[in-house]
Design a protein around this motif. Structure first.
Motif, PDB file in Angstrom:
ATOM      1  N   PRO A  93      -0.806 -15.974 -26.130  1.00  0.00           N
ATOM      2  CA  PRO A  93      -2.133 -15.660 -25.561  1.00  0.00           C
ATOM      3  C   PRO A  93      -2.229 -14.239 -25.018  1.00  0.00           C
ATOM      4  O   PRO A  93      -3.254 -13.565 -25.205  1.00  0.00           O
ATOM      5  N   TRP A  94      -1.189 -13.767 -24.360  1.00  0.00           N
ATOM      6  CA  TRP A  94      -1.212 -12.413 -23.792  1.00  0.00           C
ATOM      7  C   TRP A  94      -1.109 -11.361 -24.889  1.00  0.00           C
ATOM      8  O   TRP A  94      -1.736 -10.303 -24.807  1.00  0.00           O
ATOM      9  N   ILE A  95      -0.320 -11.658 -25.914  1.00  0.00           N
ATOM     10  CA  ILE A  95      -0.198 -10.741 -27.044  1.00  0.00           C
ATOM     11  C   ILE A  95      -1.530 -10.618 -27.777  1.00  0.00           C
ATOM     12  O   ILE A  95      -1.950  -9.520 -28.172  1.00  0.00           O
ATOM     13  N   MET A  96      -2.228 -11.732 -27.969  1.00  0.00           N
ATOM     14  CA  MET A  96      -3.536 -11.721 -28.640  1.00  0.00           C
ATOM     15  C   MET A  96      -4.544 -10.901 -27.846  1.00  0.00           C
ATOM     16  O   MET A  96      -5.330 -10.139 -28.411  1.00  0.00           O
ATOM     17  N   LEU A  97      -4.519 -11.042 -26.532  1.00  0.00           N
ATOM     18  CA  LEU A  97      -5.421 -10.267 -25.676  1.00  0.00           C
ATOM     19  C   LEU A  97      -5.142  -8.771 -25.823  1.00  0.00           C
ATOM     20  O   LEU A  97      -6.063  -7.957 -25.969  1.00  0.00           O
ATOM     21  N   GLY A  98      -3.870  -8.404 -25.800  1.00  0.00           N
ATOM     22  CA  GLY A  98      -3.510  -7.003 -25.950  1.00  0.00           C
ATOM     23  C   GLY A  98      -3.870  -6.452 -27.321  1.00  0.00           C
ATOM     24  O   GLY A  98      -4.325  -5.314 -27.442  1.00  0.00           O
ATOM     25  N   ALA A  99      -3.687  -7.263 -28.375  1.00  0.00           N
ATOM     26  CA  ALA A  99      -4.007  -6.808 -29.737  1.00  0.00           C
ATOM     27  C   ALA A  99      -5.497  -6.530 -29.883  1.00  0.00           C
ATOM     28  O   ALA A  99      -5.900  -5.549 -30.517  1.00  0.00           O
ATOM     29  N   THR A 100      -6.327  -7.378 -29.321  1.00  0.00           N
ATOM     30  CA  THR A 100      -7.777  -7.174 -29.384  1.00  0.00           C
ATOM     31  C   THR A 100      -8.172  -5.889 -28.678  1.00  0.00           C
ATOM     32  O   THR A 100      -8.995  -5.100 -29.174  1.00  0.00           O
ATOM     33  N   PHE A 101      -7.569  -5.655 -27.507  1.00  0.00           N
ATOM     34  CA  PHE A 101      -7.845  -4.422 -26.770  1.00  0.00           C
ATOM     35  C   PHE A 101      -7.365  -3.204 -27.546  1.00  0.00           C
ATOM     36  O   PHE A 101      -8.057  -2.180 -27.642  1.00  0.00           O
ATOM     37  N   GLY A 152       3.554  -8.970 -22.505  1.00  0.00           N
ATOM     38  CA  GLY A 152       2.915  -9.511 -23.701  1.00  0.00           C
ATOM     39  C   GLY A 152       1.683  -8.711 -24.092  1.00  0.00           C
ATOM     40  O   GLY A 152       1.491  -8.371 -25.265  1.00  0.00           O
ATOM     41  N   ALA A 153       0.835  -8.400 -23.108  1.00  0.00           N
ATOM     42  CA  ALA A 153      -0.362  -7.608 -23.389  1.00  0.00           C
ATOM     43  C   ALA A 153       0.008  -6.209 -23.864  1.00  0.00           C
ATOM     44  O   ALA A 153      -0.637  -5.642 -24.760  1.00  0.00           O
ATOM     45  N   GLY A 154       1.071  -5.639 -23.286  1.00  0.00           N
ATOM     46  CA  GLY A 154       1.516  -4.312 -23.708  1.00  0.00           C
ATOM     47  C   GLY A 154       2.024  -4.302 -25.140  1.00  0.00           C
ATOM     48  O   GLY A 154       1.708  -3.398 -25.919  1.00  0.00           O
ATOM     49  N   ILE A 155       2.792  -5.321 -25.500  1.00  0.00           N
ATOM     50  CA  ILE A 155       3.284  -5.439 -26.872  1.00  0.00           C
ATOM     51  C   ILE A 155       2.117  -5.583 -27.839  1.00  0.00           C
ATOM     52  O   ILE A 155       2.082  -4.947 -28.901  1.00  0.00           O
ATOM     53  N   GLY A 156       1.136  -6.415 -27.482  1.00  0.00           N
ATOM     54  CA  GLY A 156      -0.026  -6.601 -28.340  1.00  0.00           C
ATOM     55  C   GLY A 156      -0.820  -5.321 -28.527  1.00  0.00           C
ATOM     56  O   GLY A 156      -1.243  -4.991 -29.646  1.00  0.00           O
ATOM     57  N   THR A 157      -1.015  -4.574 -27.444  1.00  0.00           N
ATOM     58  CA  THR A 157      -1.789  -3.336 -27.507  1.00  0.00           C
ATOM     59  C   THR A 157      -1.101  -2.281 -28.377  1.00  0.00           C
ATOM     60  O   THR A 157      -1.706  -1.707 -29.288  1.00  0.00           O
ATOM     61  N   LEU A 158       0.166  -2.029 -28.102  1.00  0.00           N
ATOM     62  CA  LEU A 158       0.895  -1.013 -28.862  1.00  0.00           C
ATOM     63  C   LEU A 158       1.048  -1.407 -30.333  1.00  0.00           C
ATOM     64  O   LEU A 158       0.932  -0.571 -31.228  1.00  0.00           O
ATOM     65  N   SER A 159       1.293  -2.688 -30.583  1.00  0.00           N
ATOM     66  CA  SER A 159       1.460  -3.147 -31.963  1.00  0.00           C
ATOM     67  C   SER A 159       0.167  -2.993 -32.749  1.00  0.00           C
ATOM     68  O   SER A 159       0.182  -2.597 -33.918  1.00  0.00           O
ATOM     69  N   ALA A 160      -0.971  -3.313 -32.114  1.00  0.00           N
ATOM     70  CA  ALA A 160      -2.262  -3.179 -32.798  1.00  0.00           C
ATOM     71  C   ALA A 160      -2.590  -1.717 -33.066  1.00  0.00           C
ATOM     72  O   ALA A 160      -3.133  -1.376 -34.127  1.00  0.00           O
ATOM     73  N   LEU A 161      -2.281  -0.841 -32.132  1.00  0.00           N
ATOM     74  CA  LEU A 161      -2.534   0.586 -32.337  1.00  0.00           C
ATOM     75  C   LEU A 161      -1.706   1.152 -33.486  1.00  0.00           C
ATOM     76  O   LEU A 161      -2.105   2.110 -34.142  1.00  0.00           O
ATOM     77  N   MET A 162      -0.563   0.525 -33.756  1.00  0.00           N
ATOM     78  CA  MET A 162       0.312   0.998 -34.824  1.00  0.00           C
ATOM     79  C   MET A 162       0.169   0.189 -36.111  1.00  0.00           C
ATOM     80  O   MET A 162       0.703   0.575 -37.147  1.00  0.00           O
ATOM     81  N   VAL A 193       1.649 -13.058 -36.064  1.00  0.00           N
ATOM     82  CA  VAL A 193       0.377 -13.748 -36.298  1.00  0.00           C
ATOM     83  C   VAL A 193      -0.561 -13.533 -35.105  1.00  0.00           C
ATOM     84  O   VAL A 193      -1.765 -13.314 -35.274  1.00  0.00           O
ATOM     85  N   ALA A 194      -0.012 -13.583 -33.902  1.00  0.00           N
ATOM     86  CA  ALA A 194      -0.809 -13.389 -32.689  1.00  0.00           C
ATOM     87  C   ALA A 194      -1.347 -11.963 -32.584  1.00  0.00           C
ATOM     88  O   ALA A 194      -2.355 -11.718 -31.909  1.00  0.00           O
ATOM     89  N   ILE A 195      -0.693 -11.025 -33.245  1.00  0.00           N
ATOM     90  CA  ILE A 195      -1.168  -9.643 -33.277  1.00  0.00           C
ATOM     91  C   ILE A 195      -2.151  -9.434 -34.423  1.00  0.00           C
ATOM     92  O   ILE A 195      -3.224  -8.862 -34.264  1.00  0.00           O
TER      93      ILE A 195
END
Length: 274
Positions: A93-101, A152-162, A193-195
């Motif tokens: 859930p936290w990774i998904m939130l970060g990926a969206t952001f 988790g949110a940090g991983i999602g954010t950085l992964s989505a940006l990359m 998948v969550a990203i």
């Protein structure tokens, strides 16, 4: 047909090749293949004249391909009994939130800024893969509570940006918290998948109607590239997963890290306009 192959044959072969290699990498390292897909797509699209949107489309399309690749990879690892589903469930859930952001933030970034950010983070990743030691630890177990939410949110954010899967940062994080690398690769693949899913959906909305997009794009997601790369990454992911349990992981990580250094340096060079 001859005209079509003459115009797009080289592109199709390139996409198939990157799909095969990205799938192998995804299975071996749990990184979703994005570290391979994004640079190749960027240089292909940039060479085709879509310079202003090439990086955004490369990142977003890579996120879309990660959905199927990561799902196939994690199921392959599940066949080896290597998946900790509790880690996937509590962190997602936290990774998904970060990926969206993260993908929403990328929509307002310039091509040069996104290119430079990708290259810089890829250099850091390559350094960790090359020089990191499995014995480095921050703690003996994965964190919970606010620490888990923030990481988790940090991983999602950085992964989505990359445009990369969860393993890129996830494997490093889990090994720092005491998990052996062979156990970390499998849940990290699940984080992909969550990203990828929320990231790809956000990329469609953020990029909808932008000028300079390649043909047949839904927002920042290019559909032909998504289709071709996804098919071949899914085919190769279980091969990579099987090899991950047989080959010397440390040597493979260093070799892959050296390759990423060259790619990252080239992208930073271009971001600086040199």
């Amino acid at each position: 047909m001859a005209d079509f192959l003459s115009q797009y044959g080289g592109l199709i072969v390139s996409l198939v090749a990157v799909g095969l290699f990205a799938g192998l990498v995804a299975g071996l390292f749990g990184i979703g293949g994005g570290a391979v897909i994004v640079p190749v797509l960027f240089f292909l699209l940039d060479g085709m004249g879509h310079s202003e949107t090439a990086m955004h489309v490369a990142v977003s399309t890579s996120l879309a391909t990660i959905i199927l690749t990561s799902a196939r990879s994690v199921m392959a690892h599940h066949g080896h009994g290597a998946v900790d589903w509790g880690i996937i469930r509590t962190w997602s859930p936290w990774i998904m939130l970060g990926a969206t952001f993260g993908i929403s933030l990328s929509g307002i970034m310039s091509k040069q800024l996104l290119l430079g950010l990708f290259g810089t983070l890829l250099l850091l990743l390559a350094a960790q893969l090359t020089f990191g030691r499995p014995g480095w630890k921050l703690a003996e177990q994965m964190p919970g509570g606010a620490t888990r939410a923030g990481l988790g949110a940090g991983i999602g954010t950085l992964s989505a940006l990359m445009g990369i899967g969860g393993g890129t940062f996830g494997v490093s994080l889990m090994t720092l918290f005491g998990m052996p690398i062979h156990r970390a690769v499998a849940p990290a693949a699940g984080w992909g998948v969550a990203i990828g899913l929320p990231g790809a959906i956000a990329a469609i909305f953020v990029g909808w109607g932008r000028e300079g997009l390649p043909p047949m794009s839904a927002g920042f997601v290019n559909l032909p590239a998504f289709g071709l790369i996804s098919v071949f990454t899914v085919l190769m992911a279980p091969v990579g997963a099987a090899l991950a349990h047989r080959l010397p992981a440390d040597n493979l990580r260093k070799l892959f890290g050296a390759l990423l250094v060259l790619v990252a340096a080239r992208m930073v060079w271009q971001a600086l306009g040199l």
